[in-house]
Design a protein around this motif. Structure first.
Motif, mmCIF file in Angstrom:
data_model
loop_
_atom_site.group_PDB
_atom_site.id
_atom_site.type_symbol
_atom_site.label_atom_id
_atom_site.label_comp_id
_atom_site.label_asym_id
_atom_site.label_seq_id
_atom_site.Cartn_x
_atom_site.Cartn_y
_atom_site.Cartn_z
ATOM 1 N N UNK A 2 58.804 54.101 33.435
ATOM 2 C CA UNK A 2 58.018 55.547 33.466
ATOM 3 C C UNK A 2 57.937 55.917 31.720
ATOM 4 N N UNK A 23 54.988 60.536 33.040
ATOM 5 C CA UNK A 23 55.889 60.761 34.390
ATOM 6 C C UNK A 23 57.103 61.679 33.868
ATOM 7 N N UNK A 25 60.452 61.981 35.451
ATOM 8 C CA UNK A 25 61.114 61.418 36.399
ATOM 9 C C UNK A 25 62.733 61.720 36.082
ATOM 10 N N UNK A 26 63.765 60.969 36.847
ATOM 11 C CA UNK A 26 64.897 61.049 36.457
ATOM 12 C C UNK A 26 65.193 60.408 35.003
ATOM 13 N N UNK A 55 51.143 62.839 35.263
ATOM 14 C CA UNK A 55 50.700 62.099 36.475
ATOM 15 C C UNK A 55 51.927 62.365 37.550
ATOM 16 N N UNK A 56 53.258 62.642 37.209
ATOM 17 C CA UNK A 56 54.169 62.569 38.314
ATOM 18 C C UNK A 56 55.271 63.548 37.835
ATOM 19 N N UNK A 57 55.760 64.419 38.811
ATOM 20 C CA UNK A 57 56.968 65.082 38.510
ATOM 21 C C UNK A 57 57.977 64.930 39.732
ATOM 22 N N UNK A 58 59.206 64.695 39.091
ATOM 23 C CA UNK A 58 60.378 64.435 40.459
ATOM 24 C C UNK A 58 61.217 65.742 40.696
ATOM 25 N N UNK A 59 62.228 65.623 41.136
ATOM 26 C CA UNK A 59 62.871 67.027 41.526
ATOM 27 C C UNK A 59 63.912 67.267 40.158
ATOM 28 N N UNK A 62 61.568 69.191 37.804
ATOM 29 C CA UNK A 62 61.278 70.480 38.542
ATOM 30 C C UNK A 62 62.606 71.057 38.400
ATOM 31 N N UNK A 87 47.027 67.317 42.762
ATOM 32 C CA UNK A 87 48.272 66.869 43.461
ATOM 33 C C UNK A 87 49.649 67.672 43.236
ATOM 34 N N UNK A 88 49.701 67.746 41.769
ATOM 35 C CA UNK A 88 50.955 68.650 41.365
ATOM 36 C C UNK A 88 51.062 69.882 41.934
ATOM 37 N N UNK A 91 52.185 70.000 45.333
ATOM 38 C CA UNK A 91 53.697 69.912 45.381
ATOM 39 C C UNK A 91 54.549 70.958 45.027
#
Lengths: 114, 151
Positions: A2, A23, A25-26, A55-59, A62, A87-88, A91
């Protein structure tokens, strides 16, 4: 692997624009969290986060917003979010985040809301 | 008999650097199975959360970094409008059912950044089951149905 792109610039009326792309993410979240906390430590608490290139977000992503939002609000600021992709945005809506954060279509609308 | 059943074993470093690859892999499977993009994203997020939890919690206390590797086993079963993804690990088990529903406002008050993963998995998947099987490891079963309106 990522990738995350982060850039900041001063916006109008004492705001600061934090652009995040790639992205969240973690793996990439520590870098983003550092950038966000650095702004708050410098007293730049009227933060507009631009999601246009995210493009992407994880918990984990957030969660960062949840852990720092009260720090900005406690200092008369806020974190407002702009340019979320459909898309986001969906969510955020499904998880109830649209009730916790102010979301705008453009940077100028977010600036005006401070 | 299921329409399609496939199994993979992924060996990845015991850090979060390869989560993007896991997401790409699962998104491909969900797309091939006929899910709409919105649901592909939900499945991708649920699996990402599950794998991040395994990396961060199931193997806690073990050597970290790129040199240390962990194995995740994926079994994917497509049966009609139903997609089942079973993720197996051999780390420390987790009491999935003890995780209570998340109160987002309370999270904010407590400045908590963690603890949303299980909430997200439960929100985005239609059925979720976690169990620890002796000699077989921990199994997280995620099930999603293709919605009729997308057909």
């Amino acid at each position: 692997m990522a990738k995350i792109d982060i850039s900041t610039r001063d916006g109008p009326s004492g705001t600061v624009i934090l652009k995040v792309g790639g992205s969240l993410d973690a793996h990439t979240v520590p870098k983003f969290e550092s950038a966000l906390r650095e702004l708050i430590e410098k007293g730049k608490c009227k933060i507009i986060v631009d999601f246009a290139r995210l493009d992407y977000i994880s918990s984990a992503g957030l969660g960062v917003f949840m852990s720092v939002i009260d720090d900005t609000r406690g200092k008369g600021g806020d974190i407002k979010l702009v340019n979320l992709t459909d898309k986001i945005y969906k969510i955020f809506e499904l998880l109830g985040f649209d009730q916790l954060f102010q979301i705008f279509k453009s940077e100028s609308e977010a600036v005006a809301a401070f | 008999m299921p329409e399609v059943e496939r199994s993979w074993r992924l060996e990845i470093p015991s850090d979060t650097s390869r989560l993007a690859d896991v997401r790409d892999f699962v998104a491909c499977i969900a797309r091939e199975s006929g899910f709409a993009e919105e649901d592909v994203y939900k499945i991708e997020m649920a699996v990402d959360e599950a794998c991040a939890n395994i990396i961060e919690h199931a193997y806690r206390g073990e050597k970290k970094g790129r040199a240390a590797r962990i194995a995740l086993e994926f079994r994917v079963i497509r049966d009609g409008d139903r997609l089942e993804i079973v993720i197996t690990d051999r780390g420390i088990g987790f009491d999935f059912d003890s995780v209570k529903p998340v109160d987002l406002k309370s999270h904010i008050r407590q400045r908590r950044s963690r603890g949303l993963g299980v909430h997200l998995i439960r929100t985005f998947m239609d059925e979720v089951e976690y169990r620890t099987v002796e000699d077989a490891g921990n199994q997280l079963r995620l099930i999603k149905y293709i919605r009729d309106e997308w057909r």
